[in-house]
Scaffold this motif. Sequence first.
Motif, PDB file in Angstrom:
ATOM      1  N   SER A   1       0.853  -1.177   0.000  1.00 42.08           N
ATOM      2  CA  SER A   1       0.000   0.000   0.000  1.00 42.08           C
ATOM      3  C   SER A   1       0.891   1.229   0.000  1.00 42.08           C
ATOM      4  O   SER A   1       2.058   1.170   0.377  1.00 42.08           O
ATOM      5  N   LEU A   2       0.336   2.357  -0.416  1.00 40.73           N
ATOM      6  CA  LEU A   2       1.153   3.556  -0.504  1.00 40.73           C
ATOM      7  C   LEU A   2       1.642   3.999   0.865  1.00 40.73           C
ATOM      8  O   LEU A   2       2.748   4.512   1.000  1.00 40.73           O
ATOM      9  N   ALA A   3       0.830   3.783   1.899  1.00 32.78           N
ATOM     10  CA  ALA A   3       1.285   4.138   3.245  1.00 32.78           C
ATOM     11  C   ALA A   3       2.551   3.355   3.600  1.00 32.78           C
ATOM     12  O   ALA A   3       3.498   3.907   4.171  1.00 32.78           O
ATOM     13  N   GLU A   4       2.585   2.082   3.260  1.00 32.42           N
ATOM     14  CA  GLU A   4       3.769   1.272   3.509  1.00 32.42           C
ATOM     15  C   GLU A   4       4.923   1.720   2.628  1.00 32.42           C
ATOM     16  O   GLU A   4       6.082   1.723   3.034  1.00 32.42           O
ATOM     17  N   MET A   5       4.590   2.132   1.413  1.00 36.35           N
ATOM     18  CA  MET A   5       5.616   2.595   0.493  1.00 36.35           C
ATOM     19  C   MET A   5       6.264   3.881   1.005  1.00 36.35           C
ATOM     20  O   MET A   5       7.468   4.089   0.863  1.00 36.35           O
ATOM     21  N   LEU A   6       5.445   4.745   1.618  1.00 38.32           N
ATOM     22  CA  LEU A   6       5.991   5.973   2.192  1.00 38.32           C
ATOM     23  C   LEU A   6       6.967   5.645   3.313  1.00 38.32           C
ATOM     24  O   LEU A   6       8.027   6.266   3.426  1.00 38.32           O
TER      25      LEU A   6
ATOM     26  N   LEU B   1      14.702   4.359   3.008  1.00 38.60           N
ATOM     27  CA  LEU B   1      15.750   4.546   2.007  1.00 38.60           C
ATOM     28  C   LEU B   1      16.398   5.924   2.127  1.00 38.60           C
ATOM     29  O   LEU B   1      17.614   6.078   1.970  1.00 38.60           O
ATOM     30  N   LEU B   2      15.560   6.934   2.419  1.00 37.58           N
ATOM     31  CA  LEU B   2      16.086   8.284   2.576  1.00 37.58           C
ATOM     32  C   LEU B   2      17.040   8.361   3.768  1.00 37.58           C
ATOM     33  O   LEU B   2      18.062   9.046   3.714  1.00 37.58           O
ATOM     34  N   GLU B   3      16.711   7.639   4.847  1.00 38.20           N
ATOM     35  CA  GLU B   3      17.574   7.617   6.024  1.00 38.20           C
ATOM     36  C   GLU B   3      18.948   7.045   5.662  1.00 38.20           C
ATOM     37  O   GLU B   3      19.980   7.532   6.131  1.00 38.20           O
ATOM     38  N   ILE B   4      18.956   6.004   4.831  1.00 35.79           N
ATOM     39  CA  ILE B   4      20.216   5.404   4.406  1.00 35.79           C
ATOM     40  C   ILE B   4      21.057   6.418   3.639  1.00 35.79           C
ATOM     41  O   ILE B   4      22.255   6.601   3.897  1.00 35.79           O
ATOM     42  N   ALA B   5      20.414   7.096   2.686  1.00 34.89           N
ATOM     43  CA  ALA B   5      21.130   8.067   1.863  1.00 34.89           C
ATOM     44  C   ALA B   5      21.626   9.242   2.691  1.00 34.89           C
ATOM     45  O   ALA B   5      22.758   9.722   2.499  1.00 34.89           O
ATOM     46  N   LEU B   6      20.786   9.714   3.630  1.00 34.59           N
ATOM     47  CA  LEU B   6      21.178  10.851   4.458  1.00 34.59           C
ATOM     48  C   LEU B   6      22.260  10.479   5.461  1.00 34.59           C
ATOM     49  O   LEU B   6      23.004  11.343   5.931  1.00 34.59           O
ATOM     50  N   TRP B   7      22.363   9.214   5.814  1.00 34.79           N
ATOM     51  CA  TRP B   7      23.429   8.772   6.705  1.00 34.79           C
ATOM     52  C   TRP B   7      24.788   8.916   6.032  1.00 34.79           C
ATOM     53  O   TRP B   7      25.797   9.170   6.686  1.00 34.79           O
TER      54      TRP B   7
ATOM     55  N   SER C   1      23.708  16.158   2.117  1.00 33.37           N
ATOM     56  CA  SER C   1      22.887  16.901   1.162  1.00 33.37           C
ATOM     57  C   SER C   1      21.536  16.224   0.972  1.00 33.37           C
ATOM     58  O   SER C   1      21.464  15.072   0.521  1.00 33.37           O
ATOM     59  N   GLU C   2      20.450  16.927   1.304  1.00 33.85           N
ATOM     60  CA  GLU C   2      19.104  16.381   1.101  1.00 33.85           C
ATOM     61  C   GLU C   2      18.837  16.167  -0.383  1.00 33.85           C
ATOM     62  O   GLU C   2      18.167  15.210  -0.765  1.00 33.85           O
ATOM     63  N   ILE C   3      19.358  17.059  -1.216  1.00 35.08           N
ATOM     64  CA  ILE C   3      19.165  16.930  -2.666  1.00 35.08           C
ATOM     65  C   ILE C   3      19.800  15.636  -3.158  1.00 35.08           C
ATOM     66  O   ILE C   3      19.210  14.872  -3.927  1.00 35.08           O
ATOM     67  N   THR C   4      21.047  15.366  -2.723  1.00 45.52           N
ATOM     68  CA  THR C   4      21.736  14.140  -3.126  1.00 45.52           C
ATOM     69  C   THR C   4      20.989  12.912  -2.630  1.00 45.52           C
ATOM     70  O   THR C   4      20.800  11.935  -3.363  1.00 45.52           O
ATOM     71  N   ALA C   5      20.538  12.958  -1.380  1.00 41.47           N
ATOM     72  CA  ALA C   5      19.812  11.819  -0.814  1.00 41.47           C
ATOM     73  C   ALA C   5      18.529  11.542  -1.592  1.00 41.47           C
ATOM     74  O   ALA C   5      18.188  10.392  -1.869  1.00 41.47           O
ATOM     75  N   ASP C   6      17.798  12.610  -1.938  1.00 37.17           N
ATOM     76  CA  ASP C   6      16.552  12.432  -2.686  1.00 37.17           C
ATOM     77  C   ASP C   6      16.827  11.830  -4.056  1.00 37.17           C
ATOM     78  O   ASP C   6      16.079  10.970  -4.533  1.00 37.17           O
ATOM     79  N   ARG C   7      17.907  12.240  -4.688  1.00 33.25           N
ATOM     80  CA  ARG C   7      18.254  11.694  -6.003  1.00 33.25           C
ATOM     81  C   ARG C   7      18.611  10.217  -5.906  1.00 33.25           C
ATOM     82  O   ARG C   7      18.316   9.429  -6.812  1.00 33.25           O
ATOM     83  N   ILE C   8      19.262   9.836  -4.812  1.00 32.28           N
ATOM     84  CA  ILE C   8      19.594   8.425  -4.611  1.00 32.28           C
ATOM     85  C   ILE C   8      18.319   7.593  -4.506  1.00 32.28           C
ATOM     86  O   ILE C   8      18.204   6.522  -5.114  1.00 32.28           O
ATOM     87  N   VAL C   9      17.347   8.092  -3.757  1.00 36.12           N
ATOM     88  CA  VAL C   9      16.085   7.366  -3.603  1.00 36.12           C
ATOM     89  C   VAL C   9      15.343   7.288  -4.930  1.00 36.12           C
ATOM     90  O   VAL C   9      14.811   6.233  -5.298  1.00 36.12           O
TER      91      VAL C   9
ATOM     92  N   GLN D   1      26.574  16.646  11.913  1.00 37.18           N
ATOM     93  CA  GLN D   1      26.205  16.816  10.506  1.00 37.18           C
ATOM     94  C   GLN D   1      24.991  15.952  10.167  1.00 37.18           C
ATOM     95  O   GLN D   1      24.133  16.358   9.392  1.00 37.18           O
ATOM     96  N   HIS D   2      24.920  14.779  10.763  1.00 39.94           N
ATOM     97  CA  HIS D   2      23.800  13.882  10.477  1.00 39.94           C
ATOM     98  C   HIS D   2      22.465  14.511  10.896  1.00 39.94           C
ATOM     99  O   HIS D   2      21.426  14.206  10.322  1.00 39.94           O
ATOM    100  N   GLN D   3      22.501  15.399  11.871  1.00 44.39           N
ATOM    101  CA  GLN D   3      21.280  16.026  12.343  1.00 44.39           C
ATOM    102  C   GLN D   3      20.867  17.242  11.531  1.00 44.39           C
ATOM    103  O   GLN D   3      19.815  17.828  11.796  1.00 44.39           O
ATOM    104  N   VAL D   4      21.676  17.603  10.529  1.00 42.74           N
ATOM    105  CA  VAL D   4      21.370  18.779   9.713  1.00 42.74           C
ATOM    106  C   VAL D   4      20.008  18.650   9.037  1.00 42.74           C
ATOM    107  O   VAL D   4      19.263  19.619   8.874  1.00 42.74           O
ATOM    108  N   ARG D   5      19.654  17.396   8.614  1.00 41.00           N
ATOM    109  CA  ARG D   5      18.404  17.196   7.873  1.00 41.00           C
ATOM    110  C   ARG D   5      17.176  17.551   8.686  1.00 41.00           C
ATOM    111  O   ARG D   5      16.078  17.695   8.139  1.00 41.00           O
TER     112      ARG D   5
END
Length: 223
Positions: A8-13, A19-25, A29-37, A94-98
């Motif tokens: 379901s989309l709720a689960e997908m969110l 996945l975003l947490e992995i990229a942001l770790w 850069s939030e932009i870079t993390a979003d592009r990775i996802v 730095q990890h808390q910047v997001r």
Amino acid sequence: MTEAGAESLAEMLDERQHLLEIALWMFSSEITADRIVQETYRRWYALDDEERASIAVPRAWLTRAAGSIALELLAAPFPSDPAHRPEPITDLTQHQVRFSQAMLARHDRVARRFAAACETGDTAALRAVLAADAIVVSDGGGKLRAAVHPTYGADAVARFVTALLTGQPGTEVAAGSVNGRTGLVLRRGGQAVAVVSVSVAGAEVTAVWIVLNPDKLQRWHRP
């Protein structure tokens, strides 16, 4: 997320946030993390039906894919323009910047522009706030798990959102908190009929996630 039994989309969110947490770790850069996802999901939907059906645990596959993409970025030569260099995370500060107020405020501004365009049914205004490679995913509104088919590209996303979310008599479109950030809640007679979460990079919406399943909307109802 197999085509035969998609989440379901709720689960997908929730999955996307993971996945975003992995990229942001790995990147500040939030932009870079979003592009990775986004690239992770692009690779998923690039698989054919047989390949997706053979993946026993899609979330694990997506996690590995996101990590692999992040490592590819870290291993790639830095571009000459410093503005385009991903910034690796070096410590917890730095990890808390997001979570900073500045990033949340930026997301709020962009999400409210999106909400205003939805409220007026202005397709051109929607197109203006969307990234060129934006994506929209909707659960279709069914109570059973159903395949989630994304729509790509700003023009297509603007048309899809306009047709699905605007021009509905008696429907209130309001900005509200969705998964901890500003999103949209559509209500009719106090009952939520759709909840929209958006991903933001810079001043643009890069992804739109629409929940229509009534079983997932109950906590957004108003008396």
